[in-house]
Each structure stands twice: as structure tokens, then as C-alpha cells.
Design an enzyme around this catalytic site. Structure first.
Site, PDB file in Angstrom:
ATOM      1  CD  GLU A 109      47.235  -2.770  22.784  1.00 31.56           C
ATOM      2  OE1 GLU A 109      46.719  -0.825  22.606  1.00 31.56           O
ATOM      3  OE2 GLU A 109      47.042  -2.393  23.732  1.00 31.56           O
ATOM      4  CD  GLU A 134      46.054  -8.676  18.682  1.00 29.53           C
ATOM      5  OE1 GLU A 134      45.830  -9.012  19.412  1.00 29.53           O
ATOM      6  OE2 GLU A 134      47.071  -7.953  17.909  1.00 29.53           O
TER       7      GLU A 134
END
Length: 353
Positions: free
Chosen positions: A318, A175
Site C-alpha cells: 500500500e 499498490e
């Protein structure tokens, strides 16, 4: 809603017979029983997920979902929202942390705009699935409508299903969204029925009011919106995030297609919890990567019933932890494929005499 319902109906438990067969085979290998610890458990899980005694995890993909958060108006983070947009553009260029780590296993990075506050250029190499320009401020009302929450989940299902159709053997969740530890802590506070101060951490950096202010904002948002503890979509809509919904969709899609899904840290685990609340059988397909430094991460993992493999003091997000865990999956598969059984070892010794 139709895609979500169809996906949930497809989800079945992992193959328990194949898991028993895998365990028996592992115990027959030329090593002391249990001596490869968690690697053995992982191999058993992969066998159950794939239905194959010798699973292959060759094509790897991490889907990074990007979105902004209206609650940033409350000064819950020290980072400007512009960073979400800038980093979203950097993923396709291979310039982020997860890209650097994923490159060692040739894992593909797919970036999806679910709700970035700015318009991502058409030629940026990002899949454009924007539902809205960031969530609304949950301190003033619901973060999004129920329909938008469902849409976010279905974006994740759609993108993940497409990657699986294109040959992905394993998925990772990642994300990008400045401020997203705030809705993550809010979701966990509701699911764990606890005060937000137990599950709220620094994130990428808190605003001027520190943790105390961040906790107060979360507490106020929960009191204002009154999310239903027994309705995961209601929780997601009222105090969640678009990228959190999309990652929940990735987990659901992986389970529906009998593929392992490696979750990252705190925020990815919260997304997995949403998926678990919608269909508990997804747990069979979830492989946790690392223990995030966020205080809520350990609680979230316990609620989900999983134990992270890696303890690296990481909190980047991430999908970086998922990328780091991929070689461990490779090792589990190699153990099954390349180790000799004790019987084979005896035969080999005898034949060489």
C-alpha cells in the site's frame, strides 16, 4: 510511447557537486564525523536530488496504484479478488494502513485505478485511468500487450507529474492488487535469472497448493511467454502487472523532475527495478523505505543497489513503508537546517563567557 521516451530523456544524474558540498557541510557540524550514520547519507542524497544544500521536504504524496491480476485464476492466493476493489474504495476514505501511517506527516494519498477488475464509481475519490479490467492470466499467455504495458507506465508518469506540478516535494509508491506478489516474483526471477523458488514468498496468503504451486505457476508462465531479460517492457507485458508498470512510471517521473521517490516494499522495489532497467540514472532519486518480509525483497534491493532503512517485519504494501519513512527524511532536512557547525558552537561559547 512518446511520453515515456520524453520522460526518460529528461532524467539526469543527481548533482554530484552539491552532494560533495553537503558532505563537507555535514562533516563541519558539531558532532563526531559520521555519527548520524545513514541520516547523513540521506541528507547528501537529498541535496544531490534537489540541488539545494538545505533541501525542503514539506509536501508529501503517496500514489497508490490499484489493479487486478488474471493469474489469480490459478489459485495462487487465498484472498478473493474482490478485496482489490474494496480496498481501492477505502484509500480515499482514509481507512487503510497506509492512510493511518501517512496521517502523522500530513502526507497526501492519491489512489489510481489502473486496472481494477470492477468499475470504480466516479464519485469514489479515485483517479480513473483503467487500461483494462485486470491483466490476462500469464499462465495462459502474456499478461498484457506491449502497448498496454507502456500505457501503464505512462499512467504513472502522468499522475506523478501532475502531483509534482501541484507542489509535491517527495513522492511515495504504493499498490493494491490481490495476487501481485506472483507477477512480482516472476519479474524478479527473469531479471535475476534464477529459479522462481528463490524469490517467491507467501504474499498476503497463498492458495491451497501452497508455495510449491505458486512457484510452478510462475515457472510455467516464464517458460510459456519467454520474456526477454534485456527488455524491461517485454518482461512487464508478459509476466507483470498494470500497477507495477504505473509505479515504475512514478519513479521515472520523479527522477525526470528531480524529486525524491520513496519506494515501499517488495512490489514497489520490483517496479523501481523496471524503471532502473529503462534508465539506470533513476537510482539516484530512489530512497528505499523498509526491508519487506517477502524473500525476494532482499534480492530485489540488492539488484537495484539500495539498502532499506527500516527493519520492521512489515509486508502490507500500500505504500505503508514509504509513509513510515517520511519522518526520517524530515529528520535529515532538520539536521542540515538546525544543527550548528563546530565553528558556530565555539563562537557561541566564546560569546557567552
Amino acid at each position: 510511447m512518446q511520453l515515456l521516451q520524453h520522460t526518460i530523456k529528461k532524467i539526469q544524474n543527481a548533482d554530484s557537486r552539491m552532494m560533495e558540498k553537503a558532505r563537507e557541510y555535514i562533516d563541519s557540524l558539531s558532532k563526531p564525523p559520521g555519527s548520524l550514520g545513514k541520516l547523513e547519507n540521506l541528507a547528501v542524497q537529498l541535496a544531490g536530488i534537489t540541488g539545494e544544500l538545505f533541501p525542503k521536504i514539506e509536501s508529501k504524496a503517496i500514489i497508490v496504484c490499484a489493479a487486478d491480476h488474471g493469474v489469480c485464476e490459478e489459485d495462487v492466493t487465498s484472498n478473493p479478488q474482490k478485496v482489490t476493489f474494496l480496498q481501492t474504495l477505502n484509500f480515499p476514505k482514509g481507512l487503510t494502513g497506509v492512510c493511518a501511517i501517512a496521517s502523522i506527516t500530513n502526507a497526501k494519498i492519491i489512489t489510481v485505478d489502473v486496472g481494477v477488475k470492477e468499475d470504480v464509481p466516479l464519485d469514489a475519490g479515485v483517479i480513473l485511468k483503467k487500461i483494462k479490467y485486470g491483466t490476462d492470466n500469464m499462465a495462459k499467455g502474456p499478461a498484457m500487450s506491449r502497448e498496454e504495458a507502456i500505457q501503464s507506465i505512462e499512467v504513472g508518469i502522468e499522475v506523478a507529474t501532475n502531483e509534482i506540478r501541484n507542489g509535491a516535494d517527495v513522492l511515495g509508491t504504493g499498490e493494491m492488487g490481490i495476487g501481485n506478489t506472483t507477477p512480482s516474483a516472476a519479474i524478479l526471477s527473469v531479471l535475476h535469472t534464477c529459479h522462481p523458488n528463490i524469490v517467491t514468498g507467501l504474499g498476503a496468503g497463498v492458495g491451497a497448493g501452497g508455495i510449491t504451486h505458486k512457484v510452478e505457476v510462475i515457472q510455467h508462465a516464464i517458460a510459456l511467454n519467454k520474456p526477454n531479460r534485456h527488455d524491461a517492457i517485454d518482461i512487464l507485458a508478459k509476466v507483470g502487472g498494470l500497477e507495477i508498470g504505473a509505479m515504475a512510471g512514478i519513479v521515472l517521473a520523479a527522477a525526470a523532475n528531480r524529486k525524491p521517490v520513496v519506494i515501499d516494499g517488495f512490489i514497489s522495489t520490483i517496479a523501481a527495478l523496471i524503471a532502473f532497467e529503462l534508465e539506470p540514472k533513476v537510482k539516484d532519486y530512489i530512497i528505499p523505505s523498509h526491508a519487506s518480509e517477502e524473500p525476494g525483497a532482499k534480492i530485489a534491493a540488492k539488484l537495484l543497489g539500495v539498502e532499506p532503512m527500516l527493519h520492521m517485519n512489515m509486508r502490507l504494501g500500500e505504500g505503508s513503508g514509504a509513509a513510515l519513512a517520511f519522518p526520517i527524511l524530515d529528520a535529515a532536512c532538520s539536521m542540515m537546517k538546525n544543527m550548528a557547525t563546530l565553528e558556530e558552537s565555539v563562537v557561541l561559547v566564546e560569546s557567552n563567557k
